[in-house]
Design an enzyme around this catalytic site. Structure first.
Site, PDB file in Angstrom:
ATOM      1  N   CYS A 127       0.901  -1.130  -0.040  1.00 41.08           N
ATOM      2  CA  CYS A 127       0.040  -0.015   0.088  1.00 41.08           C
ATOM      3  C   CYS A 127       0.701   1.130  -0.050  1.00 41.08           C
ATOM      4  O   CYS A 127       1.968   1.245  -0.564  1.00 41.08           O
ATOM      5  CB  CYS A 127      -0.901  -0.003   1.065  1.00 41.08           C
ATOM      6  SG  CYS A 127      -2.332   1.284   1.120  1.00 41.08           S
ATOM      7  N   ASP A 196      -3.845   0.974   9.797  1.00 39.90           N
ATOM      8  CA  ASP A 196      -5.044   1.891   9.924  1.00 39.90           C
ATOM      9  C   ASP A 196      -5.593   1.633  11.308  1.00 39.90           C
ATOM     10  O   ASP A 196      -5.994   2.800  11.820  1.00 39.90           O
ATOM     11  CB  ASP A 196      -5.991   1.232   8.775  1.00 39.90           C
ATOM     12  CG  ASP A 196      -5.947   1.808   7.498  1.00 39.90           C
ATOM     13  OD1 ASP A 196      -6.466   3.012   7.140  1.00 39.90           O
ATOM     14  OD2 ASP A 196      -5.141   1.028   6.599  1.00 39.90           O
TER      15      ASP A 196
END
Length: 310
Positions: A127, A196
């Protein structure tokens, strides 16, 4: 444009992933709340508090998984004031402090995490994480000759952003499709990913595909490190709340899905990596084992965050 329209615009950018990445989402929300608080007109102190609460809630609902967003909003909105002017200044000060601390945290994480990268290492990342890239960048700037393997990170292809950033830094990088991770893992010395959400027991919620990478790393006996600011730890999980895994639009995966009659597309944006698969979590407070996540939540974020949000 009305003040609330600017908040709506930011919320839409976060929701559509025009603004993406847990840290960027958090700082964008903080900046938006500051701008709104300084501009909104209110008939009374109670009216001001109600309007800012509505703006905060609008931002909060955009990305249900990202605890960085909820923590940022709580930190910005946690103020004591007796009048509108005092509240405006308090929110602005909180927002500025959060953004500054966030930037410093990423730099500190880079300094701490880079010590885990050795000369000649190959690092795999997934990511697009500012914290993870800070670790890699700091190692490169220290003079270590390193190589990076980056995944495409489908379906939003955040890996393309990552390789662009690494290329500008002059770091040798390879781009692979997500499914090639196991094929290259034996060539990898260290996996570095962002976060996250980190729960009270050190479990990681991150971009879809992270759990598979962690599984491959464990099987190959490759170290797996998470780089994360402390505001990505979740106070709610101490009290037993589960992390909501966001499901995004099917069209992100299959644009012309309407032509299929018997096909359904699932598009979870995140997955869950068990704490047993994580060797180290690198924060601005130091490098910790996953089992120490509880202490980060208690000492850095505080119990009262969850109580006040109930």
């Amino acid at each position: 444009m009305k003040p609330i329209d600017r908040v709506t615009e930011t919320a839409e950018k976060i929701s559509s992933m025009e603004i993406r990445g847990a840290g960027r989402i958090a700082t964008a929300a903080a900046a938006s709340l500051k701008e709104y608080a300084l501009a909104v007109q209110a008939e009374s102190f109670e009216d001001f508090n109600q309007k800012t609460a509505v703006a905060a809630d609008l931002l909060l609902k955009t990305r249900p998984t990202a605890v960085s967003l909820s923590n940022a909003i709580r930190m910005v909105m946690k103020y004591k004031a007796d009048d509108i002017d005092g509240a405006r200044q308090a929110i602005a000060t909180n927002a500025d402090r959060f953004i500054e601390n966030s930037q410093k945290a990423v730099e500190k994480i880079g300094q701490i995490g880079s010590k885990r990268i050795r000369e000649g290492d190959t690092v795999l990342t997934h990511c697009n994480s500012n914290a993870a890239i800070s670790v890699i960048s700091a190692a490169h700037k220290s003079g270590k000759n390193i190589k990076v393997i980056a995944t495409e990170s489908r379906p939003r292809f955040q890996g393309i952003t990552t390789i662009g950033m690494l290329d500008q830094m002059g770091i040798e990088t390879e781009l692979i499709v997500d499914s090639a991770v196991r094929s290259v893992m034996n060539d990898v010395d260290l996996v570095v990913v962002g976060a996250d959400v980190i729960t009270a027991n050190g479990t990681l919620v991150n971009k879809i595909g992270t759990a598979q990478i962690a599984l491959c790393a464990r099987e190959a006996r490759t170290s797996f490190m998470v780089a994360a600011e402390t505001y990505k730890f979740s106070p709610e999980t101490i009290l037993g709340e589960l992390v909501t895994i966001e499901e995004r639009e099917a069209t992100e995966v299959l644009a012309d899905i309407s032509k299929y009659k018997h096909v359904r597309v699932r598009n979870p944006a995140f997955d869950v990596t068990p704490h047993q698969y994580i060797d180290l979590i690198c924060t601005e407070a130091g490098a910790i084992s996953p089992e120490m996540s509880y202490l980060i939540i208690r000492e850095r974020l505080g119990w009262e965050m969850k109580v006040e949000s109930s």
